[in-house]
Structure formats: C-alpha cells, structure tokens
Design a protein around this motif. Structure first.
Motif, PDB file in Angstrom:
ATOM      1  N   THR A  96      77.894  82.581  68.898  1.00  0.00           N
ATOM      2  CA  THR A  96      78.418  83.893  69.261  1.00  0.00           C
ATOM      3  C   THR A  96      77.319  84.906  69.509  1.00  0.00           C
ATOM      4  OG1 THR A  96      80.422  83.489  67.975  1.00  0.00           O
ATOM      5  CG2 THR A  96      79.930  85.780  68.533  1.00  0.00           C
ATOM      6  N   THR A  97      76.324  84.932  68.634  1.00  0.00           N
ATOM      7  CA  THR A  97      75.277  85.958  68.731  1.00  0.00           C
ATOM      8  C   THR A  97      73.997  85.449  69.375  1.00  0.00           C
ATOM      9  OG1 THR A  97      74.568  85.421  66.479  1.00  0.00           O
ATOM     10  CG2 THR A  97      76.143  87.234  66.736  1.00  0.00           C
ATOM     11  N   GLY A  98      73.676  84.184  69.193  1.00  0.00           N
ATOM     12  CA  GLY A  98      72.474  83.620  69.792  1.00  0.00           C
ATOM     13  C   GLY A  98      72.710  83.235  71.244  1.00  0.00           C
ATOM     14  N   CYS A  99      71.643  83.185  72.018  1.00  0.00           N
ATOM     15  CA  CYS A  99      71.741  82.735  73.402  1.00  0.00           C
ATOM     16  C   CYS A  99      70.379  82.254  73.865  1.00  0.00           C
ATOM     17  CB  CYS A  99      72.286  83.825  74.325  1.00  0.00           C
ATOM     18  SG  CYS A  99      71.229  85.279  74.458  1.00  0.00           S
ATOM     19  N   TYR A 100      70.353  81.580  75.023  1.00  0.00           N
ATOM     20  CA  TYR A 100      69.145  80.937  75.510  1.00  0.00           C
ATOM     21  C   TYR A 100      69.083  81.048  77.023  1.00  0.00           C
ATOM     22  CZ  TYR A 100      66.121  76.976  76.878  1.00  0.00           C
ATOM     23  OH  TYR A 100      65.159  76.177  77.441  1.00  0.00           O
ATOM     24  N   GLU A 101      67.903  81.374  77.536  1.00  0.00           N
ATOM     25  CA  GLU A 101      67.614  81.330  78.964  1.00  0.00           C
ATOM     26  C   GLU A 101      66.370  80.469  79.150  1.00  0.00           C
ATOM     27  OE1 GLU A 101      69.292  82.745  81.461  1.00  0.00           O
ATOM     28  OE2 GLU A 101      70.515  84.307  80.519  1.00  0.00           O
ATOM     29  N   GLY A 102      66.450  79.505  80.066  1.00  0.00           N
ATOM     30  CA  GLY A 102      65.303  78.660  80.375  1.00  0.00           C
ATOM     31  C   GLY A 102      64.876  78.839  81.813  1.00  0.00           C
ATOM     32  N   VAL A 103      63.572  78.984  82.049  1.00  0.00           N
ATOM     33  CA  VAL A 103      63.047  79.120  83.408  1.00  0.00           C
ATOM     34  C   VAL A 103      61.920  78.117  83.603  1.00  0.00           C
ATOM     35  CG1 VAL A 103      63.664  81.565  83.578  1.00  0.00           C
ATOM     36  CG2 VAL A 103      61.395  80.937  82.753  1.00  0.00           C
ATOM     37  N   ASP A 104      61.809  77.629  84.847  1.00  0.00           N
ATOM     38  CA  ASP A 104      60.772  76.648  85.161  1.00  0.00           C
ATOM     39  C   ASP A 104      60.599  76.603  86.675  1.00  0.00           C
ATOM     40  OD1 ASP A 104      59.389  74.244  83.434  1.00  0.00           O
ATOM     41  OD2 ASP A 104      59.633  73.662  85.533  1.00  0.00           O
ATOM     42  N   PRO A 105      59.403  76.269  87.170  1.00  0.00           N
ATOM     43  CA  PRO A 105      59.212  76.154  88.616  1.00  0.00           C
ATOM     44  C   PRO A 105      59.725  74.851  89.220  1.00  0.00           C
ATOM     45  CG  PRO A 105      57.142  75.777  87.509  1.00  0.00           C
ATOM     46  CD  PRO A 105      58.115  76.191  86.446  1.00  0.00           C
ATOM     47  N   VAL A 106      60.022  73.843  88.396  1.00  0.00           N
ATOM     48  CA  VAL A 106      60.420  72.537  88.903  1.00  0.00           C
ATOM     49  C   VAL A 106      61.941  72.479  88.994  1.00  0.00           C
ATOM     50  CG1 VAL A 106      60.292  70.042  88.592  1.00  0.00           C
ATOM     51  CG2 VAL A 106      58.361  71.494  87.899  1.00  0.00           C
ATOM     52  N   ASN A 107      62.448  72.443  90.202  1.00  0.00           N
ATOM     53  CA  ASN A 107      63.891  72.531  90.414  1.00  0.00           C
ATOM     54  C   ASN A 107      64.641  71.331  89.852  1.00  0.00           C
ATOM     55  OD1 ASN A 107      66.159  73.994  91.622  1.00  0.00           O
ATOM     56  ND2 ASN A 107      66.329  72.218  92.959  1.00  0.00           N
ATOM     57  N   GLU A 108      64.032  70.143  89.872  1.00  0.00           N
ATOM     58  CA  GLU A 108      64.733  68.959  89.379  1.00  0.00           C
ATOM     59  C   GLU A 108      65.105  69.092  87.904  1.00  0.00           C
ATOM     60  OE1 GLU A 108      62.500  67.870  92.997  1.00  0.00           O
ATOM     61  OE2 GLU A 108      62.012  68.972  91.162  1.00  0.00           O
ATOM     62  N   GLY A 109      64.184  69.633  87.104  1.00  0.00           N
ATOM     63  CA  GLY A 109      64.485  69.820  85.692  1.00  0.00           C
ATOM     64  C   GLY A 109      65.569  70.849  85.472  1.00  0.00           C
ATOM     65  N   ILE A 110      65.501  71.959  86.208  1.00  0.00           N
ATOM     66  CA  ILE A 110      66.520  73.002  86.096  1.00  0.00           C
ATOM     67  C   ILE A 110      67.888  72.447  86.496  1.00  0.00           C
ATOM     68  CG2 ILE A 110      67.306  75.200  87.053  1.00  0.00           C
ATOM     69  CD1 ILE A 110      65.028  75.496  85.045  1.00  0.00           C
ATOM     70  N   ALA A 111      67.931  71.692  87.592  1.00  0.00           N
ATOM     71  CA  ALA A 111      69.200  71.138  88.071  1.00  0.00           C
ATOM     72  C   ALA A 111      69.821  70.212  87.024  1.00  0.00           C
ATOM     73  CB  ALA A 111      68.982  70.400  89.388  1.00  0.00           C
ATOM     74  N   TRP A 112      68.991  69.388  86.365  1.00  0.00           N
ATOM     75  CA  TRP A 112      69.520  68.512  85.323  1.00  0.00           C
ATOM     76  C   TRP A 112      70.122  69.331  84.181  1.00  0.00           C
ATOM     77  CZ3 TRP A 112      68.992  67.761  80.148  1.00  0.00           C
ATOM     78  CH2 TRP A 112      69.548  66.582  79.624  1.00  0.00           C
ATOM     79  N   CYS A 113      69.430  70.370  83.760  1.00  0.00           N
ATOM     80  CA  CYS A 113      69.928  71.206  82.663  1.00  0.00           C
ATOM     81  C   CYS A 113      71.230  71.906  83.045  1.00  0.00           C
ATOM     82  CB  CYS A 113      68.870  72.242  82.275  1.00  0.00           C
ATOM     83  SG  CYS A 113      67.390  71.557  81.501  1.00  0.00           S
ATOM     84  N   VAL A 114      71.310  72.403  84.277  1.00  0.00           N
ATOM     85  CA  VAL A 114      72.528  73.078  84.740  1.00  0.00           C
ATOM     86  C   VAL A 114      73.708  72.111  84.735  1.00  0.00           C
ATOM     87  CG1 VAL A 114      73.605  74.138  86.767  1.00  0.00           C
ATOM     88  CG2 VAL A 114      71.315  74.853  86.050  1.00  0.00           C
ATOM     89  N   ARG A 115      73.474  70.857  85.096  1.00  0.00           N
ATOM     90  CA  ARG A 115      74.551  69.861  85.136  1.00  0.00           C
ATOM     91  C   ARG A 115      74.940  69.358  83.753  1.00  0.00           C
ATOM     92  NH1 ARG A 115      71.266  67.493  89.116  1.00  0.00           N
ATOM     93  NH2 ARG A 115      70.735  65.840  87.630  1.00  0.00           N
ATOM     94  N   ASN A 116      73.956  69.244  82.853  1.00  0.00           N
ATOM     95  CA  ASN A 116      74.206  68.512  81.612  1.00  0.00           C
ATOM     96  C   ASN A 116      74.240  69.354  80.348  1.00  0.00           C
ATOM     97  OD1 ASN A 116      74.055  65.450  82.414  1.00  0.00           O
ATOM     98  ND2 ASN A 116      72.408  66.448  83.539  1.00  0.00           N
ATOM     99  N   VAL A 117      73.655  70.545  80.379  1.00  0.00           N
ATOM    100  CA  VAL A 117      73.616  71.377  79.175  1.00  0.00           C
ATOM    101  C   VAL A 117      74.600  72.548  79.274  1.00  0.00           C
ATOM    102  CG1 VAL A 117      72.161  72.759  77.643  1.00  0.00           C
ATOM    103  CG2 VAL A 117      71.209  70.720  78.755  1.00  0.00           C
TER     104      VAL A 117
END
Length: 278
Positions: A96-117
């Motif tokens: 409820t109170t905690g949150c997370y933002e992840g940033v990275d230059p490699v799109n493949e890693g970001i895309a995996w996280c968006v699909r799976n996390v």
C-alpha cells in the motif's frame, strides 16, 4: 572522511532488532526457494553473474541491513536490468505505501519486467531511458552526462545504483549523483556500489578484477581494451562527486573484490540527502 568505513559489516544490530533480523533472514531464504516468483531464462540475463534469485535476495539483505530500507519506502532502481533487485523487493515492500520504479537503457530487460513483474505487482513499474552506453546501448539518444530521469523532485526515499558506477566514466557518475539529490526526499538514502581504489588495492594479489591505471586521473580499468567493462575510482573522487551534488556520505563498506573478507563483492556507499524525513 566522516563516513563509517570497514572491511566487513559489523553493525547489523544497530539497524535491526533480533526479531527483524530473523524475519529478514527467513524472507531471503523464502525468496530463493519460491518457484512462483518471476525469473528470466538464464540466457536472457545480460548483466551480472550467478544465481538470479540468490543474488537478488542477498542484495535485499544489504538494502535493509546496510542501507536502512523500510517496507514503506518509495524505491528508484537506476540500472534495474532484468529485474534482479525488483523481484525480491516485491516480497518486502508494503503493497500500500511502498512502491518501486526501475529504469535501464536496455529495452529487452525493461520489456521482460513489464510483461512478468508489473501485471502481478502493479506498484512495480519500469521504463527504458535511452541513454547512450558503448556496451549496453550504443545507439542511445541521450548522453550519460545529460541524464534527467522522468520523475518529480523528492519522489523517492531510497535510490539504488547497484553495479552502475562500475561501468560509467566519472563525469557521468557526477550527473547521476545530482539526479539522486534532486529525486530523493529529505532524509532519503542513496545505495551505490563501486570499486573504490585505496592504496595498494590495484596490485593486491587476490583482487578480482585487478585494476591498472586509466587515462584519467583517479580512474582504473579492469580491462584497458574495454574500459567500461569494469571501472574503479580513487575513493576521494567518488566521494567528492557525491558531496558536490549535496549528498552526505554516511557509510562506506568495503567489498571482497579486493581479496579481503567481506559479506559483499563490490564496495557499498550510503549517502543521504540532508533534511528530516517526513
């Protein structure tokens, strides 16, 4: 230097009660065993060696024990890769109170996280930042020293930079330090890992990597033919970059990369934004 410095962590008790330490240790073990947590195929992990879940769980312990991470914290993970740090944090941060933002230059890693996390943990979000990096994103549109992350001032309580400073030139580390200062709330903490060069470190027999002097003063290369693969810096150079950004160094813990005993591989620096947390 005013920071607490040591070769091994010997002050866990100052941050955690026995009950908190016991709960954290249980959680770390549970994360390693949990086969339902998202995990990419080993061949998809483009940064970092070793077991994906085990290393993520290890760093969760460091975030809490060394960095003072709280379940209610708003976390920014700079250089989040393919979610190695994010996945264990899904089990620790308050829903409820905690949150997370992840940033990275490699799109493949970001895309995996968006699909799976994110679909399972909607308070965990990820975005690509198209920063140029000769190893990880050579065609990036934005130079590293021009980094401006897409978040409002004072948006985070805890910023993570694990194995980021080990692949950046000094002037880009200074730019990230300025962004950390902008994005942290008063009293917020930066958790950064680096290879800090002290007298004798580059030639220590057990050091891995074993650094040689680079082309810029205070800079050291693990492999001169690929400088950004592993960069070390004189300790005062990194600390000066953080202080010039306005951050206060609270603690430095040395890692076992240099051939000495420690609970972690890279050196860890904890810096805070002046002011009292809300």
């Amino acid at each position: 230097m005013n920071a607490q410095v040591g070769n091994r962590i010997n002050a866990y008790e100052a941050l955690l009660s026995p009950a908190e330490e016991s709960r954290l240790a249980w959680m770390m073990e549970a994360i390693e065993r949990n086969r339902f947590l998202p995990a990419p195929a080993p061949e998809s992990v483009f940064v970092g060696d070793g077991d994906y879940k085990a290393i993520g769980a290890e760093y969760l312990g460091h975030f809490v024990r060394i960095g003072g991470l709280k379940p209610s914290d708003r976390v920014l993970d700079i250089g989040c890769g393919i979610g190695r740090m994010a996945v264990p944090l899904t089990q620790y941060l308050d829903g409820t109170t905690g949150c997370y933002e992840g940033v990275d230059p490699v799109n493949e890693g970001i895309a995996w996280c968006v699909r799976n996390v994110t679909p399972v943990y909607p308070r965990f979000r990820f975005c690509q930042i198209d920063l140029a990096h000769e190893l990880y994103n050579p065609g990036g549109a934005l130079a590293g020293h021009e980094v401006v992350l897409p978040f409002s001032d004072a948006s985070f309580d805890f910023i993570v930079m694990v194995s980021v400073a080990t692949h950046l030139p000094a002037h880009e580390i200074a730019a990230y330090a300025r962004e950390a200062m902008r994005l942290l709330s008063p009293g917020g903490r930066l958790f950064m890992t680096a290879f800090l060069i002290l007298d004798g470190d580059p030639v220590r027999d057990g050091a891995r990597p074993k650094f040689t002097a680079g082309t810029e003063a205070g800079t050291w290369y693990g492999d001169p033919s690929a400088p950004l693969a592993a960069i070390g810096f004189d300790q005062n150079l990194i600390e000066q970059a953080l202080r010039l950004a306005g951050l206060r160094i609270q603690r430095v813990d040395l890692g076992h990369w240099r051939g000495t005993d420690s609970t972690h591989y890279q050196d860890i620096i904890i810096a805070t934004k002046p002011g009292k947390a809300a």
